[in-house]
Design a protein around this motif. Sequence first.
Motif, PDB file in Angstrom:
ATOM      1  N   THR A 416      12.937   3.670  -6.785  1.00  0.00           N
ATOM      2  CA  THR A 416      13.283   2.451  -6.055  1.00  0.00           C
ATOM      3  C   THR A 416      12.036   1.583  -5.850  1.00  0.00           C
ATOM      4  N   GLY A 417      10.907   2.219  -5.600  1.00  0.00           N
ATOM      5  CA  GLY A 417       9.668   1.458  -5.464  1.00  0.00           C
ATOM      6  C   GLY A 417       9.357   0.672  -6.719  1.00  0.00           C
ATOM      7  N   TYR A 418       9.583   1.301  -7.863  1.00  0.00           N
ATOM      8  CA  TYR A 418       9.325   0.592  -9.127  1.00  0.00           C
ATOM      9  C   TYR A 418      10.313  -0.559  -9.320  1.00  0.00           C
ATOM     10  N   THR A 419      11.564  -0.328  -8.969  1.00  0.00           N
ATOM     11  CA  THR A 419      12.547  -1.419  -9.045  1.00  0.00           C
ATOM     12  C   THR A 419      12.115  -2.595  -8.180  1.00  0.00           C
ATOM     13  N   ALA A 420      11.524  -2.295  -7.040  1.00  0.00           N
ATOM     14  CA  ALA A 420      11.100  -3.353  -6.119  1.00  0.00           C
ATOM     15  C   ALA A 420       9.961  -4.181  -6.695  1.00  0.00           C
ATOM     16  N   VAL A 421       8.953  -3.530  -7.272  1.00  0.00           N
ATOM     17  CA  VAL A 421       7.825  -4.301  -7.805  1.00  0.00           C
ATOM     18  C   VAL A 421       8.237  -5.082  -9.042  1.00  0.00           C
ATOM     19  N   VAL A 422       9.150  -4.522  -9.837  1.00  0.00           N
ATOM     20  CA  VAL A 422       9.646  -5.269 -10.999  1.00  0.00           C
ATOM     21  C   VAL A 422      10.424  -6.504 -10.558  1.00  0.00           C
ATOM     22  N   LYS A 423      11.171  -6.380  -9.473  1.00  0.00           N
ATOM     23  CA  LYS A 423      11.879  -7.561  -8.971  1.00  0.00           C
ATOM     24  C   LYS A 423      10.884  -8.651  -8.584  1.00  0.00           C
ATOM     25  N   ASP A 424       9.759  -8.267  -7.953  1.00  0.00           N
ATOM     26  CA  ASP A 424       8.723  -9.257  -7.644  1.00  0.00           C
ATOM     27  C   ASP A 424       8.276  -9.996  -8.892  1.00  0.00           C
ATOM     28  N   ALA A 425       8.169  -9.274  -9.993  1.00  0.00           N
ATOM     29  CA  ALA A 425       7.650  -9.867 -11.229  1.00  0.00           C
ATOM     30  C   ALA A 425       8.691 -10.665 -11.998  1.00  0.00           C
ATOM     31  N   GLU A 426       9.976 -10.388 -11.769  1.00  0.00           N
ATOM     32  CA  GLU A 426      11.004 -10.957 -12.639  1.00  0.00           C
ATOM     33  C   GLU A 426      11.953 -11.936 -11.958  1.00  0.00           C
ATOM     34  N   VAL A 427      12.136 -11.836 -10.657  1.00  0.00           N
ATOM     35  CA  VAL A 427      13.154 -12.628  -9.971  1.00  0.00           C
ATOM     36  C   VAL A 427      12.486 -13.500  -8.915  1.00  0.00           C
ATOM     37  N   GLU A 428      12.768 -14.797  -8.973  1.00  0.00           N
ATOM     38  CA  GLU A 428      12.174 -15.693  -7.983  1.00  0.00           C
ATOM     39  C   GLU A 428      13.085 -15.806  -6.764  1.00  0.00           C
ATOM     40  N   PRO A 429      12.555 -15.534  -5.570  1.00  0.00           N
ATOM     41  CA  PRO A 429      13.383 -15.681  -4.372  1.00  0.00           C
ATOM     42  C   PRO A 429      13.575 -17.152  -4.015  1.00  0.00           C
ATOM     43  N   TYR A 430      14.628 -17.416  -3.289  1.00  0.00           N
ATOM     44  CA  TYR A 430      14.870 -18.785  -2.823  1.00  0.00           C
ATOM     45  C   TYR A 430      13.731 -19.271  -1.946  1.00  0.00           C
ATOM     46  N   ILE A 479       1.646  -3.137 -11.793  1.00  0.00           N
ATOM     47  CA  ILE A 479       3.002  -2.712 -12.168  1.00  0.00           C
ATOM     48  C   ILE A 479       2.947  -1.891 -13.453  1.00  0.00           C
ATOM     49  N   SER A 480       2.099  -2.306 -14.386  1.00  0.00           N
ATOM     50  CA  SER A 480       1.955  -1.536 -15.632  1.00  0.00           C
ATOM     51  C   SER A 480       1.417  -0.142 -15.354  1.00  0.00           C
ATOM     52  N   GLN A 481       0.609   0.006 -14.319  1.00  0.00           N
ATOM     53  CA  GLN A 481       0.085   1.318 -13.964  1.00  0.00           C
ATOM     54  C   GLN A 481       1.197   2.248 -13.482  1.00  0.00           C
ATOM     55  N   ILE A 482       2.077   1.699 -12.636  1.00  0.00           N
ATOM     56  CA  ILE A 482       3.219   2.514 -12.185  1.00  0.00           C
ATOM     57  C   ILE A 482       4.126   2.821 -13.363  1.00  0.00           C
ATOM     58  N   ALA A 483       4.361   1.824 -14.219  1.00  0.00           N
ATOM     59  CA  ALA A 483       5.218   2.020 -15.387  1.00  0.00           C
ATOM     60  C   ALA A 483       4.687   3.146 -16.265  1.00  0.00           C
ATOM     61  N   ALA A 484       3.369   3.198 -16.435  1.00  0.00           N
ATOM     62  CA  ALA A 484       2.780   4.257 -17.258  1.00  0.00           C
ATOM     63  C   ALA A 484       3.055   5.624 -16.644  1.00  0.00           C
ATOM     64  N   GLY A 485       2.945   5.722 -15.332  1.00  0.00           N
ATOM     65  CA  GLY A 485       3.188   6.995 -14.666  1.00  0.00           C
ATOM     66  C   GLY A 485       4.637   7.421 -14.705  1.00  0.00           C
ATOM     67  N   LEU A 486       5.546   6.469 -14.855  1.00  0.00           N
ATOM     68  CA  LEU A 486       6.977   6.766 -14.913  1.00  0.00           C
ATOM     69  C   LEU A 486       7.498   6.784 -16.352  1.00  0.00           C
ATOM     70  N   ASN A 487       6.567   6.715 -17.315  1.00  0.00           N
ATOM     71  CA  ASN A 487       6.899   6.772 -18.747  1.00  0.00           C
ATOM     72  C   ASN A 487       7.810   5.639 -19.186  1.00  0.00           C
ATOM     73  N   LYS A 488       7.584   4.459 -18.631  1.00  0.00           N
ATOM     74  CA  LYS A 488       8.339   3.275 -19.040  1.00  0.00           C
ATOM     75  C   LYS A 488       7.466   2.483 -20.015  1.00  0.00           C
ATOM     76  N   THR A 489       7.423   2.948 -21.254  1.00  0.00           N
ATOM     77  CA  THR A 489       6.445   2.474 -22.236  1.00  0.00           C
ATOM     78  C   THR A 489       6.562   0.983 -22.503  1.00  0.00           C
ATOM     79  N   ALA A 490       7.761   0.494 -22.674  1.00  0.00           N
ATOM     80  CA  ALA A 490       7.935  -0.936 -22.978  1.00  0.00           C
ATOM     81  C   ALA A 490       7.412  -1.794 -21.838  1.00  0.00           C
ATOM     82  N   ASP A 491       7.656  -1.372 -20.623  1.00  0.00           N
ATOM     83  CA  ASP A 491       7.176  -2.140 -19.468  1.00  0.00           C
ATOM     84  C   ASP A 491       5.654  -2.123 -19.379  1.00  0.00           C
ATOM     85  N   VAL A 492       5.059  -1.004 -19.773  1.00  0.00           N
ATOM     86  CA  VAL A 492       3.597  -0.948 -19.748  1.00  0.00           C
ATOM     87  C   VAL A 492       3.023  -2.080 -20.586  1.00  0.00           C
ATOM     88  N   GLU A 493       3.517  -2.228 -21.794  1.00  0.00           N
ATOM     89  CA  GLU A 493       2.989  -3.275 -22.681  1.00  0.00           C
ATOM     90  C   GLU A 493       3.319  -4.664 -22.156  1.00  0.00           C
TER      91      GLU A 493
END
Length: 764
Positions: A416-430, A479-493
């Motif tokens: 869930t923590g990773y989902t949260a940081v990805v939302k920061d990077a991908e979704v603009e709040p109102y 975020i790429s650092q967390i992605a690497a630890g969670l084996n989310k290879t595409a997100d790392v790049e």
Amino acid sequence: MGASISSIADSPPSPLIQTIGNVFAGATIPYGMAKAVADVDSESNQGGFTSEGGKVTGFSSMHDSGTGGSPSLGNFAFFPYASCAGDDVNGCTYPKSARKLPYINESVKASPGYFSIQLSSRVTVDMTAAHHTSLFRFRFPEGSDGSPLVLLDLTDLANSRQDNATIHVDGASGRMTGSARFLPSFGSGNFVAYFCADFHGANIRDSGIFANSRASADVKDLKISRGINGFPLPGGGFIRFASANEPVLTRLGLSLINSDRACSHAEAEIPNFDFDAAQKAAVSAWRSKLSPIKISTTGVSSSMLTNFYSGIYRTMVNPQDYTGENPLWQSDEPYFDSFYCLWDSFRSQIPFLTILDPQSVTRMIRSLIDTYSHLGWLPDCRMSLCKGFTQGGSNADVVLADAFIKGLKDGIDWDTGYTAVVKDAEVEPYDWSNEGRGGLDSWKALGYIPVQDFDYKGFGTMTRSISRTLEYSYNDFVISQIAAGLNKTADVEKYKARSSNWKNLFKADQTSLKPDGTDTGFVGFFQPKYLNGTWGFQDPLKCSNTDLDPNSICSLQNTAGETFESSIWEYSFFVPHDQSTLITTLSGPAAFVRRLDYLHNQNVTYIGNEPAFLTVFQYHYAARPALSALRAHAYIPASFSPTPTGLPGNDDSGAMGSFVAFAMLGLFPNPGQDVYLITPPFFESVSITSPLTGKTATIRNVNFDPGYAAVFVQSATLDGEVYTKSWVDHSFFTEGKELVLTLGRNESTWGTRAEDLPPSSGSY
């Protein structure tokens, strides 16, 4: 050397450091909700008390520490009188603007869990605190005649109280209960706080309420509006005692749920009004939290010891543990408040606590993730149950990444923590003035935040395009650092690629002129860029220490510049993840060192603000770790000392304290990365026992020089093996390693080879 080892018990911190400016000086426990102190009316009273000679307006039980801007909290203040004129309750003065009194400077005493002061009326007030409860002891002058009166005021420090504050006074026991609605000091929304006051000591003579300047023992209930002239109407309760010959103990329980809960806290935490026992418990709580650190005192002044331990102490005043006190959602997760703000604390405060108090940081991380789960966004700043303002990037991303790569677990839902940081990077709040990031369409399409961006999806102050670009770049890297630890290879790049966006605002031919019009001699600076790719312009020295233009503003105003709270000169170094590429961009290591020297030597930087912290140690990346050591000693104790003016700027919830603690410890973090930059500690030896593993890490200086002339590492060993790197990782603490530094008076080649430099995402 064993006889000279010191711990917190031998060298207690001083809460009175920087009491000319913002720091909370009163009684509290680590992360406590109850924070009791005298409130004064001087300008820098954001933490309640200052030593600037203001007048005491009351004694309240909720505060934040080290903040700027509007005063924070200061709710439900008491005020004591030895007697009322004419033995009439209306012979006492109730509005705080009229009742305030000077205090006796020499009477002020403060230590962890305790604060004491004497008013010019010769009433002495001592206070201590438990987690949700304050205990005040009012002592009246010898020979006082008449009936002492203690009032409880429904206002706060900032006079932000809204309509419909209430109080009920129990005629038999004198217990006061009630609530009021207030505004946060640096955020949006409002909050309701509840109290429960009990009294112990002399026999009660009478009690009642006051409204405006009059009181009555015949009325026990009050509901009061805010008023119409910008300040809340005075109102509250009072209790009068039959005799002034014995102290009056006043206990205040606090809650954000209801008054019954406030009463339960008070009865459970300080059941018997035993001041000495409550104070002893508070001291014990502090000793327990700070006990993992031990230092050698050989040759070290008491001033240095106080400076070090006081810095550590202030890292645990905020944030505040409000677990069980969050009325906004139902959850079994911890809830922390007074993150004020993560833009300040991600750099060194929370990383310091990750070493000293990882259990509490784990609970903070769980709280941040739970806040995301219920409100949809990670906070960047949060106080008093409200969303605080976003100063730059989405820096909860850095806080989470720092904890993740350093191995914190224990109930943290990292998915869930990773989902949260990805939302920061991908979704603009109102409303990206309160959370997340703005300008994400431009960020993704152009690779930078344009000045005067066209942004119709969300709204915030359309400024800070340079500092936001740099912070978003680093946010994506972590975020790429967390992605690497969670084996989310595409997100790392993906996020590593975005982390290089800082390059898109670098203008290679940009010069920088001094205020007198002469050239600084440096070329190549970040500059604002428009949507169409053309360059804008901001003087690289705008909002630096050398900028004397009163119209230069770099904060959250609509007319502010393209950097936040600092200059382009300073932000030129904020590429924490790719120092190697930045150094190449700035014409190589020698030129990089000259820039850092100019930044510090020419008064461009302001060490009293957090963007300056890492620049003190960035010489490491240019193969000159010795110069980082020199800089640390130049700033401590010159700019950080155990005095009422001992900090160069706002403590910002312990940010300044953590800078002092890390610098004197000899390991400074690059937050969001598993890196601590090595400089010699300010002591012959330092040891920290990991609360997670029970293993003790030690740094020891050979040839330690108490005069600090020999601060250059000549050689090092780690666990007995030759060690040439200028940095260590977090396993140093968790595995209890020993780092031995041999010191000398001249710079050496230690830590200067390319393979010994701290990690960077680019190549040296």
